[in-house]
Design a protein around this motif. Structure first.
Motif, PDB file in Angstrom:
ATOM      1  N   PRO A 230       4.751  23.608 -58.179  1.00 27.39           N
ATOM      2  CA  PRO A 230       4.898  22.606 -59.245  1.00 27.39           C
ATOM      3  C   PRO A 230       6.213  22.720 -60.013  1.00 27.39           C
ATOM      4  N   ASN A 231       6.845  23.889 -59.966  1.00 30.44           N
ATOM      5  CA  ASN A 231       8.104  24.079 -60.697  1.00 30.44           C
ATOM      6  C   ASN A 231       9.335  23.847 -59.830  1.00 30.44           C
ATOM      7  N   LEU A 232       9.167  23.180 -58.693  1.00 27.32           N
ATOM      8  CA  LEU A 232      10.305  22.903 -57.820  1.00 27.32           C
ATOM      9  C   LEU A 232      11.292  22.000 -58.554  1.00 27.32           C
ATOM     10  N   PRO A 233      12.566  22.403 -58.675  1.00 23.94           N
ATOM     11  CA  PRO A 233      13.522  21.589 -59.438  1.00 23.94           C
ATOM     12  C   PRO A 233      13.916  20.320 -58.693  1.00 23.94           C
ATOM     13  N   HIS A 234      14.410  19.339 -59.436  1.00 25.09           N
ATOM     14  CA  HIS A 234      14.955  18.125 -58.832  1.00 25.09           C
ATOM     15  C   HIS A 234      16.471  18.232 -58.803  1.00 25.09           C
ATOM     16  N   ARG A 235      17.068  17.879 -57.654  1.00 23.33           N
ATOM     17  CA  ARG A 235      18.514  17.950 -57.494  1.00 23.33           C
ATOM     18  C   ARG A 235      19.091  16.550 -57.314  1.00 23.33           C
ATOM     19  N   SER A 236      20.066  16.205 -58.143  1.00 25.40           N
ATOM     20  CA  SER A 236      20.712  14.891 -58.061  1.00 25.40           C
ATOM     21  C   SER A 236      21.853  14.943 -57.051  1.00 25.40           C
ATOM     22  N   VAL A 237      21.486  15.118 -55.800  1.00 23.54           N
ATOM     23  CA  VAL A 237      22.457  15.189 -54.715  1.00 23.54           C
ATOM     24  C   VAL A 237      21.977  14.326 -53.557  1.00 23.54           C
ATOM     25  N   GLN A 238      22.908  14.042 -52.657  1.00 22.02           N
ATOM     26  CA  GLN A 238      22.586  13.319 -51.430  1.00 22.02           C
ATOM     27  C   GLN A 238      22.726  14.299 -50.263  1.00 22.02           C
ATOM     28  N   LEU A 239      21.684  14.375 -49.461  1.00 23.77           N
ATOM     29  CA  LEU A 239      21.600  15.386 -48.406  1.00 23.77           C
ATOM     30  C   LEU A 239      21.382  14.720 -47.053  1.00 23.77           C
ATOM     31  N   LEU A 240      22.177  15.125 -46.077  1.00 26.11           N
ATOM     32  CA  LEU A 240      21.987  14.675 -44.702  1.00 26.11           C
ATOM     33  C   LEU A 240      21.381  15.804 -43.880  1.00 26.11           C
ATOM     34  N   ILE A 241      20.435  15.463 -43.029  1.00 20.91           N
ATOM     35  CA  ILE A 241      19.814  16.443 -42.146  1.00 20.91           C
ATOM     36  C   ILE A 241      20.280  16.166 -40.718  1.00 20.91           C
ATOM     37  N   ASN A 242      21.049  17.084 -40.164  1.00 18.12           N
ATOM     38  CA  ASN A 242      21.545  16.927 -38.806  1.00 18.12           C
ATOM     39  C   ASN A 242      20.434  17.175 -37.786  1.00 18.12           C
ATOM     40  N   GLU A 243      20.611  16.611 -36.605  1.00 15.51           N
ATOM     41  CA  GLU A 243      19.682  16.931 -35.521  1.00 15.51           C
ATOM     42  C   GLU A 243      19.827  18.411 -35.178  1.00 15.51           C
ATOM     43  N   PRO A 244      18.737  19.151 -35.119  1.00 15.20           N
ATOM     44  CA  PRO A 244      18.839  20.588 -34.829  1.00 15.20           C
ATOM     45  C   PRO A 244      19.431  20.864 -33.449  1.00 15.20           C
ATOM     46  N   LEU A 245      20.182  21.947 -33.359  1.00 16.85           N
ATOM     47  CA  LEU A 245      20.569  22.484 -32.063  1.00 16.85           C
ATOM     48  C   LEU A 245      19.367  23.214 -31.476  1.00 16.85           C
ATOM     49  N   ALA A 246      19.333  23.328 -30.154  1.00 16.82           N
ATOM     50  CA  ALA A 246      18.225  24.026 -29.499  1.00 16.82           C
ATOM     51  C   ALA A 246      18.673  24.519 -28.135  1.00 16.82           C
ATOM     52  N   PRO A 247      18.105  25.616 -27.648  1.00 17.66           N
ATOM     53  CA  PRO A 247      18.379  26.048 -26.278  1.00 17.66           C
ATOM     54  C   PRO A 247      17.940  24.975 -25.285  1.00 17.66           C
ATOM     55  N   ALA A 248      18.543  24.981 -24.112  1.00 19.78           N
ATOM     56  CA  ALA A 248      18.246  23.956 -23.114  1.00 19.78           C
ATOM     57  C   ALA A 248      16.763  23.891 -22.776  1.00 19.78           C
ATOM     58  N   GLY A 249      16.089  25.034 -22.756  1.00 17.25           N
ATOM     59  CA  GLY A 249      14.672  25.061 -22.407  1.00 17.25           C
ATOM     60  C   GLY A 249      13.774  24.430 -23.451  1.00 17.25           C
ATOM     61  N   LEU A 250      14.289  24.247 -24.678  1.00 15.04           N
ATOM     62  CA  LEU A 250      13.508  23.629 -25.749  1.00 15.04           C
ATOM     63  C   LEU A 250      13.991  22.225 -26.089  1.00 15.04           C
ATOM     64  N   ASP A 251      15.143  21.839 -25.572  1.00 15.61           N
ATOM     65  CA  ASP A 251      15.724  20.544 -25.913  1.00 15.61           C
ATOM     66  C   ASP A 251      15.145  19.447 -25.023  1.00 15.61           C
ATOM     67  N   LYS A 252      13.841  19.278 -25.106  1.00 13.88           N
ATOM     68  CA  LYS A 252      13.123  18.290 -24.302  1.00 13.88           C
ATOM     69  C   LYS A 252      11.776  18.034 -24.948  1.00 13.88           C
ATOM     70  N   SER A 253      11.032  17.089 -24.400  1.00 11.15           N
ATOM     71  CA  SER A 253       9.739  16.747 -24.996  1.00 11.15           C
ATOM     72  C   SER A 253       8.597  17.602 -24.458  1.00 11.15           C
ATOM     73  N   ARG A 254       8.852  18.415 -23.447  1.00  7.53           N
ATOM     74  CA  ARG A 254       7.811  19.291 -22.916  1.00  7.53           C
ATOM     75  C   ARG A 254       7.423  20.337 -23.959  1.00  7.53           C
ATOM     76  N   ILE A 255       6.154  20.716 -23.988  1.00  6.68           N
ATOM     77  CA  ILE A 255       5.639  21.711 -24.933  1.00  6.68           C
ATOM     78  C   ILE A 255       5.759  23.080 -24.281  1.00  6.68           C
TER      79      ILE A 255
END
Length: 213
Positions: A47-72
């Motif tokens: 409940p005490n999480l502060p509010h930040r007056s900033v603009q934030l971009l979230i990049n697509e994560p990097l991942a190893p080749a074995g995880l960079d796919k839709s397979r589980i």
């Protein structure tokens, strides 16, 4: 600018990694997916999480080749990776994580504006992430797996490309049964725990208290 995904991915895949995509039965192996799964964003925060007056971009994560796919992904030894049969994520793992993380930040209501890096938002900061582990780890032939999620996080100045702050989070969650829906629930818990840590770490980071000019 094109992201060098392939080269960065190969860096984190051990040279002895074995991809065993066929010749398995039951939960494991190849085959056309008949079930699609997604993961849920976090919605509860301190409940005490502060509010930040900033603009934030979230990049697509990097991942190893074995995880960079839709397979589980699953692992039955430290040097192998396999995939569940007949089941996939609704998107490639990096995009799945990016979407869930974006929605988790939105649910926190702690950032003035937040979007993907492709949206053209003039950001004060960028959040760059790197998925190191996102798999179900089996240590016995018949028992349920342990889900392992590990993500490196970097807060970056978009103008200078300077890394303002960096850390990593991981969580392991035991599946209560060895069936895909239960395993997906454990993935959801593990990723949810990591995403909550990422949101809290980002919002409480001292760098965000000084808006970039």
């Amino acid at each position: 600018m094109t992201r060098p995904t392939a080269r960065l991915s190969r860096r984190f895949v051990p040279s002895v990694l074995v991809l065993t995509l066929a010749g398995c039965s039951g939960l494991f192996g190849g085959g056309e997916p008949s079930h699609l799964y997604r993961l849920t964003p976090k919605s509860t925060y301190p409940p005490n999480l502060p509010h930040r007056s900033v603009q934030l971009l979230i990049n697509e994560p990097l991942a190893p080749a074995g995880l960079d796919k839709s397979r589980i992904a699953l692992s039955r030894s430290p040097v192998s990776i396999d995939y569940f049969a007949d089941s996939e994520w609704t998107d490639r793992t990096p995009l799945l994580v990016q979407t869930a993380l974006l929605q988790s930040f939105e649910n926190s209501k702690a950032i003035t504006a937040i979007d993907r890096e492709s949206a053209g938002l003039r950001a004060d900061f960028m959040l760059e992430t790197e998925i190191r582990h996102f798999e179900a780890v089996y240590d016995s032939a018949n028992g349920p797996p342990e889900i392992w999620v590990a993500i490196i996080v970097r807060l970056v100045n978009p103008t200078s490309r300077e890394v303002v702050s960096q850390t990593s989070f991981e969580r392991r969650e035991h599946a209560s049964a060895n069936d895909v829906p239960t395993i997906i629930s454990a993935f959801d818990e593990a990723l949810g725990g990591v995403m909550k840590q990422i949101v809290v770490w980002t919002v409480t980071n001292p760098a965000l208290s000084v808006k970039r000019s």
